[in-house]
Write an enzyme that holds these catalytic residues in place. Sequence first.
Site, PDB file in Angstrom:
ATOM      1  CE  LYS A  58      19.411  60.789  32.458  1.00  0.00           C
ATOM      2  NZ  LYS A  58      20.742  60.149  32.409  1.00  0.00           N
ATOM      3  CB  SER A 133      21.658  60.075  28.627  1.00  0.00           C
ATOM      4  OG  SER A 133      21.865  59.605  29.934  1.00  0.00           O
ATOM      5  CB  SER A 157      24.706  59.804  31.296  1.00  0.00           C
ATOM      6  OG  SER A 157      24.585  59.240  30.020  1.00  0.00           O
TER       7      SER A 157
HETATM    8  N1  GLN Z   1      26.801  57.650  26.179  1.00  0.00           N
HETATM    9  C1  GLN Z   1      26.780  56.392  26.871  1.00  0.00           C
HETATM   10  C2  GLN Z   1      25.759  55.485  26.250  1.00  0.00           C
HETATM   11  O1  GLN Z   1      25.181  55.892  25.317  1.00  0.00           O
HETATM   12  C3  GLN Z   1      26.517  56.612  28.327  1.00  0.00           C
HETATM   13  C4  GLN Z   1      25.100  56.756  28.677  1.00  0.00           C
HETATM   14  C5  GLN Z   1      24.867  56.900  30.143  1.00  0.00           C
HETATM   15  O2  GLN Z   1      25.794  57.071  30.930  1.00  0.00           O
HETATM   16  N2  GLN Z   1      23.621  56.761  30.532  1.00  0.00           N
HETATM   17  O3  GLN Z   1      25.529  54.392  26.672  1.00  0.00           O
END
Ligand code: GLN
Length: 453
Positions: A58, A133, A157
Amino acid sequence: ISVRQLVEATYDYIDKTEGKVNAFITLNKEAALKQADALDEKGVDPDNLLSGIPLGIKDNIVTKGLKTTAASHILDNFMPVYNATVMDKLDALDTITVGKTNMDEFAMGGSTETSYFGKTHNPWNLDKVPGGSSGGSAAAVAAGEVIAALGTDTGGSIRQPAAFNGIFGIKPTYGRVSRWGLMAFGSSLDQIGVMSRTIKDSALVLNAISGHDEHDGTSAAADVPDFTAALNQDIKGLKIAVPKEYMDEGVDDDVVSAIKAAIATFEKLGATVEEVTLPYTKYAVPAYYIIASSEASSNLQRYDGIRYGFRAKDVNSLKSVYVRSRSEGFGDEVKRRIMLGSFSLSAGYYDAYFKKAAQVRTLVKRDFDQLFEKYDLVLGPTAPTSAFGLGEKITDPVTMYLNDILTIPANLAGIPAASVPAGFSKDGLPIGVQLMAKALDEATIFKAADAFE
Ligand code: GLN
């Protein structure tokens, strides 16, 4: 086959697939082929199952000499001068970094639509989001571009995109894997983890990246068991709790049916499953968005147009370097979080927002602690829906945030949690079942997930 042949075949396939999926921001072909040749010369170690294995990383995990952008314009040319600890650990085992995967900008989002480098498409249905994400990592694995990928999970995410792509994904215990070299979003929540098609591959990679690191003050000084030892075990007598709030309204019928079928399978395998209650679940989303945004507003101060990456042109004062570089460099979702976080940390509002959220967090954690006195695992859906349409939620942040309701509690509590493939919706999209365990007990998750699959 030789490592070179494997790596060449990987890039040939990526060339054919990327036009549709767009899972990668940067490919690492030249260096990967060089590494493959060196490995072929040295000979792969038959006892090291990760040697020569192509992985996706990532793009918020820093890789020395390989561009790392966090999918943001503000870092679109950032070249790290050091490796994240996880990268040093993988390099030591001779894995091959195929490339850096697409993501929501600074990992803020649940659909990979906030990336500066364009959207990633779900390989199961190109009109759907891959989740986020870590949507690029998930799509790269699901499309068969790589065998496994690293993702990061602050509020879901890893698990939500794993569910949307029909693969396995695990967020380890907070502190299990070093965050050194992970671009910080919500430091008290962030955790690096693994996504792969098979559970064994995730166990192998998690073995490789786990362990105490003196560079990360929150890293756990705990022994790391061999997670592959948890595979192929009997789960008779395992005690599983299903919170009724996790099967409530807001969860699609298709998802509820898939989870009920998963429960029946676990019972058939000899586990006992009981309904329980986690009454603070509904407060987890608001508490999370205050805590994560507050930490983000502080962490992202370092992107000032001076030290790293993008700097606005034609600026005439120091202040305008800051203001214009940040205004032009950050996308809308990142700005929204910085504003929300700065607000909830400010003197007049701290008690009403940040402090309250921190208190809710303690209650959520206490709920789990009590459950784990009686149960080995907590089970529920990973997400309330299967993959939604591209463009469907991106204009409505609150709807997007509510999609995280089932993943956020594990981050607030710091406990390990995984998403395991559990069938399909009526329109053929994957659904994931989530398994959570007490802190440092990833092994029980691996054991149950492997028995289930
Ligand atoms: N969807 C969540 C957010 O927008 C989680 C994001 C993540 O785990 N990096 O914060």
